[in-house]
Design a protein around this motif. Structure first.
Motif, PDB file in Angstrom:
ATOM      1  N   VAL A  94      17.672 -37.627  -2.428  1.00 40.42           N
ATOM      2  CA  VAL A  94      18.041 -38.440  -1.269  1.00 40.42           C
ATOM      3  C   VAL A  94      18.672 -37.510  -0.238  1.00 40.42           C
ATOM      4  N   PHE A  95      18.142 -37.567   0.983  1.00 41.56           N
ATOM      5  CA  PHE A  95      18.681 -36.808   2.114  1.00 41.56           C
ATOM      6  C   PHE A  95      19.680 -37.701   2.828  1.00 41.56           C
ATOM      7  N   LEU A  96      20.965 -37.316   2.779  1.00 39.43           N
ATOM      8  CA  LEU A  96      22.008 -38.014   3.521  1.00 39.43           C
ATOM      9  C   LEU A  96      22.110 -37.347   4.883  1.00 39.43           C
ATOM     10  N   GLU A  97      21.981 -38.139   5.941  1.00 39.77           N
ATOM     11  CA  GLU A  97      21.987 -37.550   7.279  1.00 39.77           C
ATOM     12  C   GLU A  97      23.054 -38.167   8.170  1.00 39.77           C
ATOM     13  N   MET A  98      23.399 -37.405   9.212  1.00 38.95           N
ATOM     14  CA  MET A  98      24.328 -37.865  10.253  1.00 38.95           C
ATOM     15  C   MET A  98      24.052 -37.041  11.495  1.00 38.95           C
ATOM     16  N   GLY A  99      24.497 -37.543  12.639  1.00 43.15           N
ATOM     17  CA  GLY A  99      24.326 -36.839  13.899  1.00 43.15           C
ATOM     18  C   GLY A  99      25.516 -35.957  14.231  1.00 43.15           C
ATOM     19  N   LEU A 100      25.399 -35.237  15.338  1.00 42.30           N
ATOM     20  CA  LEU A 100      26.439 -34.300  15.765  1.00 42.30           C
ATOM     21  C   LEU A 100      27.778 -34.986  16.000  1.00 42.30           C
ATOM     22  N   GLY A 108      35.103 -31.793  11.847  1.00 38.35           N
ATOM     23  CA  GLY A 108      36.002 -31.282  12.859  1.00 38.35           C
ATOM     24  C   GLY A 108      35.408 -30.074  13.557  1.00 38.35           C
ATOM     25  N   LEU A 109      34.430 -29.480  12.926  1.00 38.97           N
ATOM     26  CA  LEU A 109      33.776 -28.272  13.421  1.00 38.97           C
ATOM     27  C   LEU A 109      34.760 -27.170  13.759  1.00 38.97           C
ATOM     28  N   ASP A 110      35.946 -27.265  13.137  1.00 38.76           N
ATOM     29  CA  ASP A 110      36.897 -26.162  13.249  1.00 38.76           C
ATOM     30  C   ASP A 110      37.445 -25.843  11.862  1.00 38.76           C
ATOM     31  N   ALA A 111      36.871 -26.480  10.866  1.00 39.18           N
ATOM     32  CA  ALA A 111      37.278 -26.235   9.482  1.00 39.18           C
ATOM     33  C   ALA A 111      36.777 -24.859   9.050  1.00 39.18           C
ATOM     34  N   PRO A 112      37.244 -24.353   7.912  1.00 41.15           N
ATOM     35  CA  PRO A 112      36.816 -23.025   7.463  1.00 41.15           C
ATOM     36  C   PRO A 112      35.385 -23.026   6.928  1.00 41.15           C
ATOM     37  N   ARG A 113      34.428 -23.229   7.805  1.00 41.58           N
ATOM     38  CA  ARG A 113      33.009 -23.247   7.454  1.00 41.58           C
ATOM     39  C   ARG A 113      32.404 -21.971   8.025  1.00 41.58           C
ATOM     40  N   PRO A 114      32.024 -21.030   7.188  1.00 45.65           N
ATOM     41  CA  PRO A 114      31.589 -19.726   7.680  1.00 45.65           C
ATOM     42  C   PRO A 114      30.410 -19.767   8.641  1.00 45.65           C
ATOM     43  N   LEU A 115      29.501 -20.707   8.466  1.00 47.67           N
ATOM     44  CA  LEU A 115      28.334 -20.750   9.350  1.00 47.67           C
ATOM     45  C   LEU A 115      28.630 -21.411  10.688  1.00 47.67           C
ATOM     46  N   LEU A 116      29.844 -21.951  10.849  1.00 48.40           N
ATOM     47  CA  LEU A 116      30.210 -22.610  12.098  1.00 48.40           C
ATOM     48  C   LEU A 116      31.349 -21.895  12.816  1.00 48.40           C
ATOM     49  N   ALA A 117      31.551 -20.634  12.486  1.00 44.53           N
ATOM     50  CA  ALA A 117      32.702 -19.902  13.025  1.00 44.53           C
ATOM     51  C   ALA A 117      32.637 -19.703  14.535  1.00 44.53           C
ATOM     52  N   GLN A 122      27.106 -25.917  18.777  1.00 50.45           N
ATOM     53  CA  GLN A 122      25.773 -25.331  18.950  1.00 50.45           C
ATOM     54  C   GLN A 122      25.220 -24.855  17.604  1.00 50.45           C
ATOM     55  N   GLN A 123      26.058 -24.250  16.780  1.00 47.20           N
ATOM     56  CA  GLN A 123      25.621 -23.777  15.470  1.00 47.20           C
ATOM     57  C   GLN A 123      25.193 -24.937  14.573  1.00 47.20           C
ATOM     58  N   TRP A 124      25.955 -26.048  14.609  1.00 50.70           N
ATOM     59  CA  TRP A 124      25.602 -27.203  13.788  1.00 50.70           C
ATOM     60  C   TRP A 124      24.240 -27.743  14.210  1.00 50.70           C
ATOM     61  N   ARG A 125      24.030 -27.862  15.532  1.00 46.13           N
ATOM     62  CA  ARG A 125      22.721 -28.331  16.040  1.00 46.13           C
ATOM     63  C   ARG A 125      21.595 -27.416  15.580  1.00 46.13           C
ATOM     64  N   LYS A 126      21.828 -26.108  15.690  1.00 48.66           N
ATOM     65  CA  LYS A 126      20.803 -25.130  15.302  1.00 48.66           C
ATOM     66  C   LYS A 126      20.505 -25.233  13.801  1.00 48.66           C
ATOM     67  N   LEU A 127      21.562 -25.309  12.993  1.00 53.26           N
ATOM     68  CA  LEU A 127      21.368 -25.446  11.547  1.00 53.26           C
ATOM     69  C   LEU A 127      20.553 -26.703  11.227  1.00 53.26           C
ATOM     70  N   MET A 128      20.897 -27.810  11.877  1.00 50.46           N
ATOM     71  CA  MET A 128      20.191 -29.057  11.594  1.00 50.46           C
ATOM     72  C   MET A 128      18.746 -29.019  12.093  1.00 50.46           C
TER      73      MET A 128
END
Length: 166
Positions: A94-100, A108-117, A122-128
């Motif tokens: 099952v693919f669980l999805e959500m928008g930006l 929060g897009l400021d959490a310690p997520r290495p791919l969103l540093a 913009q990085q989240w959009r690109k990843l998705m």
């Protein structure tokens, strides 16, 4: 049953509830990696780099799929590996999805997520953009988690996979 989707979509929360409803065990491959390596994923990215982390992730997924009969949550990038996508074919994914907008609220897009540093939105959009077709390609069902409680998401998963008891 396997849950895939982006970071912050609720795979672990929904997975635990889903497992409880099904009378099954829950397992999260990100937790497996942390337990095995003895350090947080963000530190693995910093200390050893993304390729090393992805190798650990492929092995964690392979092992979990072989050993775990219950509900399994995969890390957000696990589906990047062709080897992993091949293992997921013919399984109840099952693919669980959500928008930006929802991702901003949850992660929060400021959490310690290495791919969103750097430039997290913009990085989240690109990843998705890169990952959405891969998630959808391995999934039997796509379920949105936006503006829904984890219990509502579990209800829909059970309904779309025809596992809901009347």
């Amino acid at each position: 049953m396997i849950l895939v989707g982006p970071m912050g979509v609720g795979k672990s929360t929904v997975g635990e509830l889903l497992a409880a409803r099904l009378g099954a065990a829950f397992r999260d491959t990100d937790k497996d990696i942390v337990d095995t390596s003895g350090k947080p994923i963000s530190e693995i990215f910093i200390d050893e780099g993304e390729p090393h982390f992805r190798a650990l992730e492929r092995e964690a997924v392979r092992r979990a799929l072989a050993e775990h009969p219950g509900v399994l949550a995969l890390g957000g990038g696990a589906i990047l590996a062709e080897e992993t996508r091949e293992l997921l074919r013919c399984l109840p994914v099952v693919f669980l999805e959500m928008g930006l907008t929802e991702a901003v609220k949850r992660v929060g897009l400021d959490a310690p997520r290495p791919l969103l540093a750097v430039n997290p939105r913009q990085q989240w959009r690109k990843l998705m953009d890169e990952r959405r077709p891969l998630y959808a390609g391995v999934a039997r069902a796509v379920v949105s988690t936006e503006h829904r409680t984890p219990d509502e998401v579990v209800d829909e998963i059970l309904e779309v996979l025809e596992l809901k008891q009347s």
